[in-house]
Design a protein around this motif. Structure first.
Motif, PDB file in Angstrom:
ATOM      1  N   SER A   1      43.659  39.343  37.276  1.00 36.74           N
ATOM      2  CA  SER A   1      43.626  40.811  37.595  1.00 36.74           C
ATOM      3  C   SER A   1      44.877  41.674  37.469  1.00 36.74           C
ATOM      4  O   SER A   1      44.814  42.751  36.714  1.00 36.74           O
ATOM      5  CB  SER A   1      43.072  41.108  39.024  1.00 36.74           C
ATOM      6  OG  SER A   1      41.782  40.444  39.245  1.00 36.74           O
TER       7      SER A   1
ATOM      8  N   LYS B   1      45.630  36.871  39.997  1.00 38.61           N
ATOM      9  CA  LYS B   1      46.422  36.692  38.869  1.00 38.61           C
ATOM     10  C   LYS B   1      46.122  37.337  37.692  1.00 38.61           C
ATOM     11  O   LYS B   1      46.729  38.147  37.146  1.00 38.61           O
ATOM     12  CB  LYS B   1      46.887  35.348  38.337  1.00 38.61           C
ATOM     13  CG  LYS B   1      47.261  34.333  39.741  1.00 38.61           C
ATOM     14  CD  LYS B   1      47.603  32.800  39.581  1.00 38.61           C
ATOM     15  CE  LYS B   1      46.300  32.041  38.884  1.00 38.61           C
ATOM     16  NZ  LYS B   1      45.402  32.142  40.077  1.00 38.61           N
TER      17      LYS B   1
ATOM     18  N   GLN C   1      35.019  41.950  43.060  1.00 39.61           N
ATOM     19  CA  GLN C   1      34.085  41.421  42.186  1.00 39.61           C
ATOM     20  C   GLN C   1      32.840  42.415  42.011  1.00 39.61           C
ATOM     21  O   GLN C   1      32.362  42.502  41.042  1.00 39.61           O
ATOM     22  CB  GLN C   1      33.516  40.110  42.899  1.00 39.61           C
ATOM     23  CG  GLN C   1      32.576  39.046  42.217  1.00 39.61           C
ATOM     24  CD  GLN C   1      33.289  38.849  40.777  1.00 39.61           C
ATOM     25  OE1 GLN C   1      34.567  38.534  40.634  1.00 39.61           O
ATOM     26  NE2 GLN C   1      32.652  38.990  39.681  1.00 39.61           N
TER      27      GLN C   1
ATOM     28  N   ASN D   1      43.335  45.732  43.362  1.00 36.17           N
ATOM     29  CA  ASN D   1      42.568  45.259  42.090  1.00 36.17           C
ATOM     30  C   ASN D   1      41.126  45.786  42.320  1.00 36.17           C
ATOM     31  O   ASN D   1      40.624  45.815  43.272  1.00 36.17           O
ATOM     32  CB  ASN D   1      42.828  43.983  41.628  1.00 36.17           C
ATOM     33  CG  ASN D   1      44.313  43.582  41.334  1.00 36.17           C
ATOM     34  OD1 ASN D   1      44.830  44.354  40.463  1.00 36.17           O
ATOM     35  ND2 ASN D   1      44.658  42.529  41.634  1.00 36.17           N
ATOM     36  N   ARG D   2      40.599  45.518  41.133  1.00 33.04           N
ATOM     37  CA  ARG D   2      39.080  45.677  41.182  1.00 33.04           C
ATOM     38  C   ARG D   2      38.396  44.671  41.904  1.00 33.04           C
ATOM     39  O   ARG D   2      38.756  43.275  41.636  1.00 33.04           O
ATOM     40  CB  ARG D   2      38.499  45.726  39.699  1.00 33.04           C
ATOM     41  CG  ARG D   2      38.527  47.159  39.338  1.00 33.04           C
ATOM     42  CD  ARG D   2      38.103  47.271  37.778  1.00 33.04           C
ATOM     43  NE  ARG D   2      39.394  46.618  37.043  1.00 33.04           N
ATOM     44  CZ  ARG D   2      39.492  46.589  35.735  1.00 33.04           C
ATOM     45  NH1 ARG D   2      38.358  47.309  34.987  1.00 33.04           N
ATOM     46  NH2 ARG D   2      40.308  45.891  35.148  1.00 33.04           N
TER      47      ARG D   2
HETATM   48  P1  GDP Z   1      42.783  34.492  39.798  1.00 29.49           P
HETATM   49  O1  GDP Z   1      41.782  33.383  39.840  1.00 29.49           O
HETATM   50  O2  GDP Z   1      44.113  34.332  40.469  1.00 29.49           O
HETATM   51  O3  GDP Z   1      42.964  34.730  38.268  1.00 29.49           O
HETATM   52  O4  GDP Z   1      42.057  35.804  40.206  1.00 29.49           O
HETATM   53  P2  GDP Z   1      41.010  36.789  39.610  1.00 29.49           P
HETATM   54  O5  GDP Z   1      41.928  37.865  38.838  1.00 29.49           O
HETATM   55  O6  GDP Z   1      40.162  36.114  38.830  1.00 29.49           O
HETATM   56  O7  GDP Z   1      40.401  37.445  41.059  1.00 29.49           O
HETATM   57  C1  GDP Z   1      39.791  36.596  41.750  1.00 29.49           C
HETATM   58  C2  GDP Z   1      38.998  37.616  42.402  1.00 29.49           C
HETATM   59  O8  GDP Z   1      39.408  38.394  43.265  1.00 29.49           O
HETATM   60  C3  GDP Z   1      37.927  38.532  41.432  1.00 29.49           C
HETATM   61  O9  GDP Z   1      36.556  38.538  41.854  1.00 29.49           O
HETATM   62  C4  GDP Z   1      38.714  39.866  41.654  1.00 29.49           C
HETATM   63  O10 GDP Z   1      37.750  40.614  41.385  1.00 29.49           O
HETATM   64  C5  GDP Z   1      38.979  39.670  43.205  1.00 29.49           C
HETATM   65  N1  GDP Z   1      40.303  40.442  43.289  1.00 29.49           N
HETATM   66  C6  GDP Z   1      41.509  40.415  42.809  1.00 29.49           C
HETATM   67  N2  GDP Z   1      42.439  41.290  43.159  1.00 29.49           N
HETATM   68  C7  GDP Z   1      41.723  42.001  44.125  1.00 29.49           C
HETATM   69  C8  GDP Z   1      42.172  43.094  45.129  1.00 29.49           C
HETATM   70  O11 GDP Z   1      43.136  43.505  45.035  1.00 29.49           O
HETATM   71  N3  GDP Z   1      40.922  43.538  45.860  1.00 29.49           N
HETATM   72  C9  GDP Z   1      39.648  43.132  45.719  1.00 29.49           C
HETATM   73  N4  GDP Z   1      38.766  43.846  46.528  1.00 29.49           N
HETATM   74  N5  GDP Z   1      39.457  42.269  45.103  1.00 29.49           N
HETATM   75  C10 GDP Z   1      40.301  41.357  44.313  1.00 29.49           C
END
Ligand code: GDP
Ligand code: MG
Length: 633
Positions: free
Chosen positions: A49, A47, A245, A242-243
């Motif tokens: 991201s 989210k 981790q 997205n990026r």
């Molecule tokens: P939230 O908890 O829904 O806000 O998710 P985050 O944006 O914090 O993402 C959670 C983890 O998933 C992070 O480490 C991101 O880098 C990873 N992530 C999110 N989207 C992708 C993606 O499309 N591809 C990859 N490889 N990693 C992702």
């Protein structure tokens, strides 16, 4: 976002000034017109991201586990081109963040402050504002992820708590939902789809976003989902990468990440055919297109509100009247103009255009004759009274031929009593003329606007009427006195002989004062008095009209004007003085002050007018801006 930015800028120029600064404006503010965008989905679904790539900026804490533990309400504020970009938290007013890494740190610190370092969540939102030339006014909401089970240290209610909190944001009708589902999980278990379908069953405002496509098991792909075959939404699905981790740890920036994402979709064979509508950039573009449509759909409503408000403002302004001139000449002119309007109204009352003048005629036609009739001359001319006056007038020697003195005294004493009705008529007309002054004042709205001028004009008019009454009283009473002063000789000459006998010397002295003799005298006097009465009944109104009514029509405010004029003459003389002396004498300011004091408005009215005029101007320019937007559709 270019076209959205320029559209919003235009509307913003129109609405924001009115709505956000127009104190209590009925117009919807731009914030109201623009939907908020919220991201929902399970924990770590991506989210934060996605939100970041929509904004095009790194500033949100991201990572594995439950990172977003408080709602983040992010308001983007558009700044003028060339301004420096900065961020501000509601809980840290006046602290400007220019380093977005520090913003990210403050978000996670502030989250901890509220929840402790435990994995608790809180529904207390963090408010963050980003001010930048590169954004549009928009509200974005990052929400904690939905979970299935409470982990260690979390209360059992947490699952339901998060769900309720998320629902409270996305159930608002102007909230656009970005429903985030990770591609590496079964779509059937997607919390995002479940909850968004609940609050938006028709999918009117839900965008399905599939993340982590790059993380899918080898041999599986997301084509069915992206083509809408697995789960159909109103709008097509968006796939993003997205990026990871690892990227975050390596500080891969947004531009590099976007390039990689683009490459991913264009080179992966399964998605090649979808390529042009995949990726964060495409999502951002579609989102702004959608926002544009939503905003444009609100334009007619805003337009009609603006024109309605314009009419209201104009009506109220015209009710408040014109603003005051600032220079002495303008003020003087304005006073004269208002006085002229008042005078006009006053005359119209007298001339019968307006009601009230007819009452004056009633005085002449009814009140005066009735009062004269009530004088009861027959009592005045009773036997005893005639006898008394005749003998008194005779004195020690009775009259020889006719009781000349007695006649005169009898007539005089009767005619004098007509002074009363004459004076009463003068007063009655005065009262009516005064009443008309008040009427005309209340019918001159310009006077209502300036209470001080109203009082002055009222006083001046009443004073004039007072002077006219005095003149009229003198003139009218003089008419009565004239009747006493000189009797109409002809009347007596034409008397029949038997009446004349009253003075016949052949009648014996003893007969002189007998009843018949006195009665004859009485009836002669009465008919003379009646004749005088009839003539005064005609001449008194003439005198009153001449001295009061006509004068009032002609010169009610003359005195007032003269006084005002004197001010001007003095000002002229003043201007002839050498300049350095002028500087020493505060005369013009005295004059200014007097004129200003006459035109002193209720300060509240002045304030209101200024305010209305300002609003009117804003609304007019807003109307022009909005029309512009509407036409360029
Ligand atoms: P939230 O908890 O829904 O806000 O998710 P985050 O944006 O914090 O993402 C959670 C983890 O998933 C992070 O480490 C991101 O880098 C990873 N992530 C999110 N989207 C992708 C993606 O499309 N591809 C990859 N490889 N990693 C992702
Ligand atoms: Mg998050």
């Amino acid at each position: 976002m270019e076209s959205l930015i320029s559209l919003v800028n235009k509307i913003q120029r129109a609405c924001t000034a009115l709505g956000d600064h127009g104190e209590g404006s009925a117009l919807p503010t731009l914030w109201d017109s623009l939907p908020a965008i919220a991201v929902v989905g399970g924990q770590s679904s991506g989210k934060s991201s996605v939100l970041e790539s929509v904004v095009g900026k790194d500033f949100l804490p991201r990572g594995s586990g439950i990172v977003t533990r408080r709602p983040l309400v992010l308001q983007l504020h558009k700044l003028d081109e060339g301004s420096r970009e900065y961020a501000e938290f509601l809980h840290l007013p006046r602290k400007r963040f220019t380093d977005f890494a520090a913003v990210r740190k403050e978000i996670s610190d502030e989250t901890d402050r509220e929840t402790g370092r435990t994995k608790q969540i809180s529904s207390v939102p963090i408010h963050l504002s980003i001010y930048s030339p590169n954004v549009v006014n928009l509200t974005l909401i990052d929400l904690p992820g939905l979970t299935k089970v409470a982990v260690e240290g979390q209360p059992d209610s947490i699952v339901q708590d998060i769900e309720n909190m998320v629902r409270s944001y996305i159930e608002k009708p102007n909230c656009i939902i970005l429903a985030i589902s990770p591609a590496n999980q079964d779509l059937a278990t997607s919390d995002a789809i479940k909850i968004s379908r609940e609050v938006d069953p028709t999918g009117e405002r839900t965008f399905g976003v599939l993340t982590k496509i790059d993380l899918m098991d080898k041999g599986t792909d997301a084509v069915d989902i992206l083509e809408g075959k697995s789960y159909r939404l109103k709008y097509p699905w968006f796939g993003v990468v997205n990026r990871s981790q690892a990227d975050i740890n390596k500080n891969v920036d947004m531009i590099a990440a976007r390039r990689r994402e683009r490459d991913y979709f264009s080179t992966t064979p399964e998605y090649k055919h979808l390529g042009h509508r995949m990726g964060s950039e495409h999502l951002a573009k579609m989102l702004s297109k959608h926002l544009e449509n939503v905003i444009k759909s609100k334009i007619p409503g805003i337009q009609s509100l603006i024109s309605k408000t314009l009419i209201e403002l104009e009506t109220e302004l015209s009710r408040l009247g014109k603003p005051i001139a600032t220079d002495a000449g303008g003020k003087l002119y304005m006073i004269m103009e208002i006085c002229r309007l008042f005078d006009q109204n006053y005359k119209e009352h007298l001339d019968g255009v307006r009601a009230g003048g007819d009452k004056i005629h009633n005085v002449f036609d009814n009140q005066l004759p009735t009062a004269l009739k009530r004088l009861q001359f027959d009592k005045q001319l009773s036997m005893e009274n005639i006898r008394k006056l005749i003998t008194e007038a005779d004195g020690y020697q009775p009259h020889l031929i006719a009781p000349e003195q007695g006649y005169r005294r009898l007539i005089e004493s009767s005619v004098v009593s007509m002074r009363g009705p004459a004076e009463a008529a003068v007063d009655a007309v005065h009262a009516l003329l005064k009443e008309l002054v008040h009427k005309a004042i209340s019918e001159t709205p310009e006077l209502k606007q300036y209470p001080a001028l109203r009082v002055e004009v009222g006083n001046a008019a009443v004073e004039s009427l007072e002077r006219m009454r005095e003149t009229s009283r003198k003139a009218t009473l003089q008419l009565v006195d004239m009747e006493c002063a000189y009797l109409t000789v002809d009347f007596f000459r034409k008397l029949p002989q038997d009446v004349e006998k009253g003075g016949n010397p052949t009648v014996s002295l003893f007969d002189r004062y007998n009843d018949g003799y006195l009665r004859r005298i009485g009836s002669t006097v009465l008919s003379y008095v009646n004749m005088v009465c009839a003539s005064l009944r005609n001449s008194i109104p003439k005198s009153i009209v001449h001295c009061q009514v006509r004068e009032a029509k002609r010169s009610l405010l003359d005195h007032f004007f003269t006084e005002l004029g004197k001010l001007d003459v003095r000002k002229h003389l003043f201007s002839l003085l050498p300049y350095f002396i002028q500087l020493l004498i505060p005369w013009p300011s005295v004059q200014q002050k007097y004129l200003s004091s006459l035109l002193n408005e209720d300060p509240a009215v002045m304030e209101r007018r200024t305010q209305l005029a300002k609003r009117l101007e804003l609304y007019r320019s807003a109307q022009a801006e909005i029309d512009n937007v509407a036409w360029s559709k």
